[in-house]
Design an enzyme around this catalytic site. Structure first.
Site, mmCIF file in Angstrom:
data_model
loop_
_atom_site.group_PDB
_atom_site.id
_atom_site.type_symbol
_atom_site.label_atom_id
_atom_site.label_comp_id
_atom_site.label_asym_id
_atom_site.label_seq_id
_atom_site.Cartn_x
_atom_site.Cartn_y
_atom_site.Cartn_z
ATOM 1 N N HIS A 18 0.838 -1.204 0.000
ATOM 2 C CA HIS A 18 0.000 0.000 0.000
ATOM 3 C C HIS A 18 0.870 1.249 0.000
ATOM 4 O O HIS A 18 2.094 1.187 0.143
ATOM 5 C CB HIS A 18 -0.980 0.006 1.182
ATOM 6 C CG HIS A 18 -0.365 0.384 2.495
ATOM 7 N ND1 HIS A 18 -1.070 1.030 3.483
ATOM 8 C CD2 HIS A 18 0.879 0.213 2.999
ATOM 9 C CE1 HIS A 18 -0.291 1.230 4.529
ATOM 10 N NE2 HIS A 18 0.896 0.741 4.265
ATOM 11 N N CYS A 37 5.853 6.774 4.242
ATOM 12 C CA CYS A 37 4.734 5.911 3.848
ATOM 13 C C CYS A 37 3.998 6.459 2.625
ATOM 14 O O CYS A 37 3.091 5.812 2.112
ATOM 15 C CB CYS A 37 3.766 5.737 5.011
ATOM 16 S SG CYS A 37 4.571 5.041 6.444
ATOM 17 N N HIS A 43 4.922 0.343 -0.332
ATOM 18 C CA HIS A 43 5.693 -0.570 0.514
ATOM 19 C C HIS A 43 4.723 -1.646 1.012
ATOM 20 O O HIS A 43 3.524 -1.541 0.779
ATOM 21 C CB HIS A 43 6.326 0.190 1.695
ATOM 22 C CG HIS A 43 5.317 0.840 2.581
ATOM 23 N ND1 HIS A 43 4.766 2.075 2.311
ATOM 24 C CD2 HIS A 43 4.720 0.413 3.711
ATOM 25 C CE1 HIS A 43 3.891 2.386 3.243
ATOM 26 N NE2 HIS A 43 3.832 1.398 4.114
ATOM 27 N N HIS A 45 3.461 -4.878 4.014
ATOM 28 C CA HIS A 45 3.426 -5.336 5.406
ATOM 29 C C HIS A 45 2.974 -6.791 5.457
ATOM 30 O O HIS A 45 2.192 -7.234 4.618
ATOM 31 C CB HIS A 45 2.415 -4.531 6.228
ATOM 32 C CG HIS A 45 2.748 -3.081 6.346
ATOM 33 N ND1 HIS A 45 3.771 -2.609 7.133
ATOM 34 C CD2 HIS A 45 2.197 -1.994 5.763
ATOM 35 C CE1 HIS A 45 3.823 -1.284 7.041
ATOM 36 N NE2 HIS A 45 2.878 -0.888 6.209
ATOM 37 N N ASP A 83 -5.000 -10.611 0.658
ATOM 38 C CA ASP A 83 -3.683 -11.268 0.686
ATOM 39 C C ASP A 83 -2.985 -11.201 -0.675
ATOM 40 O O ASP A 83 -3.577 -11.526 -1.707
ATOM 41 C CB ASP A 83 -3.855 -12.738 1.115
ATOM 42 C CG ASP A 83 -2.516 -13.399 1.397
ATOM 43 O OD1 ASP A 83 -1.600 -12.703 1.896
ATOM 44 O OD2 ASP A 83 -2.382 -14.604 1.116
ATOM 45 N N HIS A 84 -1.731 -10.753 -0.642
ATOM 46 C CA HIS A 84 -0.919 -10.584 -1.856
ATOM 47 C C HIS A 84 -1.551 -9.614 -2.845
ATOM 48 O O HIS A 84 -1.461 -9.797 -4.063
ATOM 49 C CB HIS A 84 -0.597 -11.939 -2.508
ATOM 50 C CG HIS A 84 0.451 -12.686 -1.742
ATOM 51 N ND1 HIS A 84 0.181 -13.291 -0.535
ATOM 52 C CD2 HIS A 84 1.772 -12.865 -1.964
ATOM 53 C CE1 HIS A 84 1.284 -13.840 -0.068
ATOM 54 N NE2 HIS A 84 2.274 -13.577 -0.908
ATOM 55 N N GLU A 127 -0.037 -4.016 12.075
ATOM 56 C CA GLU A 127 0.529 -3.654 10.765
ATOM 57 C C GLU A 127 2.030 -3.951 10.750
ATOM 58 O O GLU A 127 2.572 -4.473 9.776
ATOM 59 C CB GLU A 127 0.289 -2.166 10.486
ATOM 60 C CG GLU A 127 0.737 -1.735 9.101
ATOM 61 C CD GLU A 127 0.692 -0.240 8.912
ATOM 62 O OE1 GLU A 127 1.174 0.493 9.800
ATOM 63 O OE2 GLU A 127 0.181 0.201 7.876
#
Ligand SMILES: Nc1nc2c(c(=O)[nH]1)N=C([C@H](O)[C@H](O)COP(=O)(O)OP(=O)(O)OP(=O)(O)O)CN2
Ligand SMILES: [Zn+2]
Length: 138
Positions: A18, A37, A43, A45, A83-84, A127
């Site tokens: 994100h 950010c 980037h 998480h 996810d991913h 996070e």
């Protein structure tokens, strides 16, 4: 005699990319507020999600909710969407919402509420190892 009530939690993890960037702010404001950010290429998480339900222990089954069902709801209605993925590009909700962990918790609550109803008690998201958000539908 009143039926005993319990909290029951399920922990799952997902990985997502994100960028913190608001369309309502100028580039300068975004940079000033979100700093690293807001980096243009984003980037990622490894998020830790904990969903907690609260309710009567069913006399017949001995469960508040069958963990098989709770896990399925999390997989189908949350993890498959996140996810991913790139939260900002792949998830419709974040086209107009900054993908902060606070907003992510609200999104996950809304995804699970129709399936868990009043049993849904809390969404907790880590996070990073240092940052955690708790949302209880307020
Ligand atoms: N209120 C919020 N503030 C921030 C959020 C958020 O979701 N809500 N998110 C971020 C970033 O996404 C970021 O990736 C987290 O950065 P940071 O806290 O700096 O990362 P670490 O926990 O690893 O801490 P270090 O300072 O890098 O050691 C920022 N703010
Ligand atoms: Zn981040």
């Amino acid at each position: 005699m009143t039926q005993p009530r319990c909290y029951l939690s399920r922990r799952e993890t997902f990985s997502a990319a994100h960028r913190l960037h608001s369309k309502e702010l100028s580039d300068e404001e975004n940079k000033a507020i979100y700093d690293k950010c807001n980096h243009i290429n984003g980037h990622g998480h490894n998020y830790v999600l904990k969903v907690t339900v609260f309710g009567d222990i069913d006399k017949r089954t001995g469960m508040v909710v069958n963990l098989t069902d709770l896990t399925s709801y999390m997989k189908i209605h949350v993890l498959q969407h996140l996810d991913h993925k790139n939260l900002d590009l792949d998830v419709e909700y974040f086209k107009n919402q900054v993908s902060t962990t606070e907003n992510l918790a609200v999104y996950i609550w809304a995804q699970l509420k129709p399936h868990l109803g009043d049993l849904l008690h809390e969404i907790k998201i880590g996070e990073t190892e240092k940052n955690q958000v708790v949302y209880r539908g307020d």
